[in-house]
Enzyme design. Structure first.
Site, mmCIF file in Angstrom:
data_model
loop_
_atom_site.group_PDB
_atom_site.id
_atom_site.type_symbol
_atom_site.label_atom_id
_atom_site.label_comp_id
_atom_site.label_asym_id
_atom_site.label_seq_id
_atom_site.Cartn_x
_atom_site.Cartn_y
_atom_site.Cartn_z
ATOM 1 N N GLY A 68 0.974 -1.125 0.411
ATOM 2 C CA GLY A 68 0.158 0.230 -0.277
ATOM 3 C C GLY A 68 1.177 1.208 0.266
ATOM 4 C CD GLN A 73 3.535 5.662 2.648
ATOM 5 O OE1 GLN A 73 2.053 5.157 2.107
ATOM 6 N NE2 GLN A 73 4.495 4.866 3.277
ATOM 7 C CB CYS A 121 5.805 2.169 7.781
ATOM 8 S SG CYS A 121 5.402 3.437 6.870
ATOM 9 C CG LEU A 122 6.637 0.801 1.765
ATOM 10 C CD1 LEU A 122 6.190 1.327 0.380
ATOM 11 C CD2 LEU A 122 8.143 -0.071 1.558
ATOM 12 C CG HIS A 163 -0.131 1.049 7.751
ATOM 13 N ND1 HIS A 163 0.364 0.904 7.699
ATOM 14 C CD2 HIS A 163 0.418 2.580 6.219
ATOM 15 C CE1 HIS A 163 1.835 1.431 7.915
ATOM 16 N NE2 HIS A 163 1.858 1.887 6.728
ATOM 17 C CD GLU A 164 -1.233 2.414 2.579
ATOM 18 O OE1 GLU A 164 -0.242 4.080 2.855
ATOM 19 O OE2 GLU A 164 -0.334 1.726 2.844
ATOM 20 C CG HIS A 167 0.924 6.920 5.176
ATOM 21 N ND1 HIS A 167 1.403 7.504 5.959
ATOM 22 C CD2 HIS A 167 0.862 5.697 5.059
ATOM 23 C CE1 HIS A 167 2.504 6.170 6.103
ATOM 24 N NE2 HIS A 167 2.514 5.142 5.595
#
Length: 209
Positions: A68, A73, A121-122, A163-164, A167
């Site tokens: 995702g 990001q 997480c990236l 999660h997204e 963000h």
């Protein structure tokens, strides 16, 4: 990544091959970058720029090997995320993966169950921590053309949606941790295997002020 069986939850705007061909892979922002810590703006223009952004998100997610990715990001403070994610945590080889994008998402918990699984997480490369999340949610929003969309996910897919959306609200999974667990996770960060945006230094911040 081997060939995947893919279910396109939101088919508008083309399949993954179309997005990969059109999109530009961009570096990932990491914890500490201001764009990650502020609420993103609602999308109001459903035009070509949004279509390119979604393609760039898919291309960037492929480069970083994520499941995702939210627009902030890659440094764009708009309420959009993409995903390519299975529902189960074991990611079986024959499992169907879900792919899609959601514009201006709103997540609603649609089940009583919760799960406490390790989450990464990236934007926090290399670190993982256990975060409790609802095990079943529905995300509602819009597609590239401004049509309403609604997708229900469970387990890992439900975690991805939460999660997204976090963000886009300016929160990282780190914000769900205790102060001690957050420090532990930050200490576990490692050099990413994908391009990242250098965070502003204290000297640069002083120059701007």
């Amino acid at each position: 990544m081997p060939d995947l069986q893919i279910h396109y939850d939101v088919p508008a705007g083309g399949d993954l091959a179309t997005h990969y061909a059109r999109g530009e892979s961009r570096p990932i922002t990491v914890v500490g970058n201001p764009v990650l810590h502020e609420r993103c703006a609602d999308v109001t223009d459903f035009g070509d720029d949004l279509a390119r952004l979604v393609s760039d998100l898919f291309a960037s997610m492929r480069t970083a090997r994520g499941v995702g990715l939210a627009a902030n990001q890659i440094g764009v403070p708009l309420r959009v995320f993409v995903y390519l994610c299975p529902e189960s945590y074991d990611r079986a080889e024959d499992e169907v993966w879900h792919a899609g994008h959601v514009v201006n998402p709103v997540v609603e918990v649609t089940g009583d169950g919760t799960g406490a699984h390790a989450e990464g997480c990236l934007s926090v490369p290399g670190a993982r921590a256990v975060v409790p999340r609802a095990a079943r949610v529905t995300v509602r929003g819009f597609d590239l053309a401004g049509n309403p969309v609604e997708v229900t996910g469970r387990d890992l897919l439900a975690r991805c949606f939460q999660h997204e959306t976090d963000h886009l609200d300016g929160h990282l999974y780190l914000d769900h941790l205790t102060a001690e667990a957050r420090e532990t996770a930050l200490g576990e960060m490692s050099e990413p295997a994908y391009p990242v945006v250098p965070n502003p230094t204290a000297a640069q911040d002083a120059t701007r002020s």
